[in-house]
Design an enzyme around this catalytic site. Structure first.
Site: not given
Ligand SMILES: NC(=O)c1ccc[n+]([C@@H]2O[C@H](COP(=O)([O-])OP(=O)(O)OC[C@H]3O[C@@H](n4cnc5c(N)ncnc54)[C@H](OP(=O)(O)O)[C@@H]3O)[C@@H](O)[C@H]2O)c1
Length: 240
Positions: A65-66, A92, A158, A162
């Site tokens: 848990d980050v 990530n 957000y 970011k």
């Molecule tokens: N999807 C988009 O359009 C998009 C665009 C730009 C940037 N991003 C960025 O990409 C990254 C990954 O997001 P995603 O789109 O792949 O979404 P996602 O499928 O919801 O994945 C998010 C990941 O972060 C983990 N996470 C969340 N809170 C956490 C915590 N407190 N400790 C450890 N792990 C945690 C989740 O795992 P658990 O819940 O199992 O902990 C999950 O593995 C994020 O930083 C997001 O802001 C996403």
């Protein structure tokens, strides 16, 4: 046959239980790397680690848990016990939040900032000693967002996290360059993951596997060049 490019590399991916992080862990698995995977959802993380194994790498699922300093310390200690060091760290893990500032409660604000901004700080600090143990090429990737470069109404929380992460990444990139660690801020637009949950638009978004391939390839750029920022757009949404 040539050796896989990632053979012998130790890669840490936070948020590896779903979406971009899970795709990235798989992509490193295809390169033959050992992937240290952190997230809170144990079952999904175990499945993701098995995907890494099937892809040809070694996947290790570790609770993380980050937002929790003790959890980050335990994660780093576990990696340090079993790995000779860390070659690649990908910050990530992240959460999103959309809604007007006036309707955003302070608990939500704290959770988003703790995950998306303080999280990468804690994880990087904890793992830097392990990156310093390695002598070859070392890489740090921070997954930012276009929301870290462009603000929109409804995205204040957000974007606060970011934009902060983007600024932090730029400063840290200069600090770590002194010791040969290369740092990337990757700023994707919409990626087809749970975070955006846009089933209707899913096909038009960036696909996680495509982004993952790009991030792995960044690690293998010729040593004479350095790319410190990549903005990735879903082509079909580029002009919208
Ligand atoms: N999807 C988009 O359009 C998009 C665009 C730009 C940037 N991003 C960025 O990409 C990254 C990954 O997001 P995603 O789109 O792949 O979404 P996602 O499928 O919801 O994945 C998010 C990941 O972060 C983990 N996470 C969340 N809170 C956490 C915590 N407190 N400790 C450890 N792990 C945690 C989740 O795992 P658990 O819940 O199992 O902990 C999950 O593995 C994020 O930083 C997001 O802001 C996403």
């Amino acid at each position: 046959m040539a050796e896989p490019r990632g053979k012998g590399k130790h890669v840490v991916v936070t948020g590896a239980s779903s979406g971009i992080g899970r795709a990235l862990a798989r992509a490193w698995g295809r390169e033959g790397a050992t992937v240290w995977m952190g997230a809170r959802s144990a079952k999904a993380l175990d499945e993701a680690a098995r995907e890494v194994e099937r892809a040809g790498g070694q996947g290790h699922a570790l609770p993380l848990d980050v937002t929790d300093r003790a959890s980050v310390a335990r994660f780093a200690a576990e990696v340090g016990r079993a790995a000779p060091g860390v070659d690649v760290l990908v910050n990530n893990a992240g959460v999103g939040h959309w809604g007007p500032m006036a309707e955003t409660d302070v608990e939500t604000w704290d959770r988003v900032l703790a995950t998306d901004l303080t999280g990468p700080f804690l994880v990087t600090k904890a793992l830097l000693p392990l990156m310093r143990k390695r002598t070859g090429a070392r890489h740090l990737v921070n997954v930012v967002s276009v929301a870290g470069k462009q603000a929109h109404a409804g995205g204040s929380t957000y974007s606060a996290s970011k934009f902060g992460l983007k600024g932090w990444t730029e400063a840290v990139a200069l600090e770590l360059a002194e010791e040969g660690i290369r740092v990337l801020a990757v700023c994707p637009g919409y990626v087809n993951t749970d975070l955006v949950g846009g089933a209707a638009e899913a096909e038009r978004m960036i696909q996680p596997d495509d982004l993952a391939r790009l991030l792995v390839d960044w690690t293998f750029l010729p040593a004479s060049v350095h790319v410190d920022e990549i903005t990735v757009w879903p082509w079909e949404m580029y002009t919208e």
